[in-house]
Write a protein that holds these residues in place. Structure first.
Motif, short mmCIF file in Angstrom:
data_model
loop_
_atom_site.label_atom_id
_atom_site.label_comp_id
_atom_site.label_asym_id
_atom_site.label_seq_id
_atom_site.Cartn_x
_atom_site.Cartn_y
_atom_site.Cartn_z
N ILE A 1 -6.05 -0.25 -5.43
CA ILE A 1 -4.87 -1.06 -5.74
C ILE A 1 -4.45 -0.85 -7.20
CG2 ILE A 1 -4.03 -3.43 -6.02
CD1 ILE A 1 -5.67 -4.13 -3.51
N ALA A 2 -5.41 -0.79 -8.09
CA ALA A 2 -5.11 -0.57 -9.50
C ALA A 2 -4.48 0.81 -9.72
CB ALA A 2 -6.38 -0.71 -10.35
N ALA A 3 -5.02 1.81 -9.01
CA ALA A 3 -4.47 3.17 -9.15
C ALA A 3 -3.04 3.22 -8.64
CB ALA A 3 -5.35 4.17 -8.40
N ILE A 4 -2.81 2.59 -7.49
CA ILE A 4 -1.45 2.56 -6.93
C ILE A 4 -0.52 1.82 -7.88
CG2 ILE A 4 -0.03 1.65 -5.05
CD1 ILE A 4 -2.39 2.31 -3.16
N GLY B 1 3.78 1.79 -11.79
CA GLY B 1 4.18 1.41 -13.14
C GLY B 1 4.58 2.62 -13.96
N SER B 2 3.81 3.70 -13.82
CA SER B 2 4.12 4.94 -14.53
C SER B 2 5.47 5.50 -14.08
CB SER B 2 3.01 5.95 -14.25
OG SER B 2 3.40 7.24 -14.60
N TYR B 3 5.73 5.45 -12.79
CA TYR B 3 7.01 5.94 -12.27
C TYR B 3 8.18 5.15 -12.86
CZ TYR B 3 10.93 6.65 -9.13
OH TYR B 3 12.17 6.89 -8.63
N PHE B 4 8.07 3.81 -12.82
CA PHE B 4 9.16 3.00 -13.34
C PHE B 4 9.33 3.18 -14.84
CE2 PHE B 4 8.65 0.32 -9.41
CZ PHE B 4 9.87 0.69 -8.88
N GLY C 1 -17.00 -2.11 -1.20
CA GLY C 1 -15.68 -1.94 -0.60
C GLY C 1 -14.61 -2.66 -1.39
N SER C 2 -14.92 -3.87 -1.83
CA SER C 2 -13.92 -4.60 -2.60
C SER C 2 -13.71 -3.96 -3.97
CB SER C 2 -14.27 -6.08 -2.72
OG SER C 2 -15.54 -6.25 -3.28
N THR C 3 -14.75 -3.41 -4.54
CA THR C 3 -14.61 -2.71 -5.81
C THR C 3 -13.73 -1.48 -5.60
OG1 THR C 3 -16.80 -3.43 -6.48
CG2 THR C 3 -15.86 -1.59 -7.69
N LEU C 4 -13.99 -0.78 -4.50
CA LEU C 4 -13.19 0.39 -4.18
C LEU C 4 -11.75 -0.01 -3.88
CD1 LEU C 4 -13.13 3.44 -3.67
CD2 LEU C 4 -13.77 2.98 -1.30
#
Length: 191
Positions: free
Chosen positions: A30-33, A38-41, A22-25
């Motif tokens: 969180i990394a994907a978000i 970051g990509s948007y900015f 669960g923590s890995t997921l």
């Protein structure tokens, strides 16, 4: 007890494994978000960084076009005034008029006046046409030894109004140059 303890240990292991998965997921989510944000900015900064030079380039092109139009008009106006001066000098300085001598300066002044009339304000166009008509009348009158007092009055009046009308028209180029900055206000309101 060993069965109970094993059972507890198994449950603990399952819970630990679940938490670990669960923590890995959770970390992956969180990394994907974070990556999406970051990509948007980065993308919006890229768009902004390319739009500012584009606005500056468009403004420069607009101002250069207005400057070029102004320069062309100044050249036309200069040619007209030079042609009128040449006509007036030939008319004024001739003690015994040569009927063909006024033809070329009159033709040049009339041509230049008509050129001005197509590229200027209504007032300036009217004055240019009055100048052309007066010069034509004066040239014809001189050739035919006719009276030309009225034509000379119209020419003098039109030339007298010329500086003010010319100055008014030249201000339109400043207004056009100022309008070249319109995109900047739109860009600032988008931020």
């Amino acid at each position: 007890m060993s069965d109970g303890q094993n059972s507890n240990n198994d449950r603990t292991e399952v819970v630990k494994a679940s938490l670990s998965a669960g923590s890995t997921l959770l970390v992956a989510i969180i990394a994907a978000i974070g990556g999406i944000i970051g990509s948007y900015f980065t993308g919006s900064k890229l768009v902004e960084s390319t739009s500012v030079p584009a606005l500056i380039n468009a403004r420069t092109i607009c101002i250069n076009a207005v400057n070029e139009d102004e320069q062309k008009f100044r050249e036309r106006a200069s040619s007209l005034l030079a042609a009128v001066a040449a006509f007036d000098a030939d008319k004024s300085l001739l003690y015994q008029p040569n009927h063909n001598q006024l033809y070329q300066p009159a033709k040049s002044a009339i041509t230049q006046a008509m050129s001005i009339s197509t590229y200027s304000s209504e007032r300036l166009s009217g004055l240019a046409i009055n100048i052309a008509t007066s010069i034509k009348t004066l040239a014809i009158a001189d050739m035919n030894y006719g009276a030309s007092g009225e034509a000379y009055k119209v020419l003098s009046s039109s030339m007298g109004e010329w500086p003010e009308a010319y100055s008014e028209f030249m201000k339109t180029f400043d207004i056009k140059r100022a309008s070249c900055n319109f995109d900047e206000s739109i860009h600032k309101s988008e931020k």
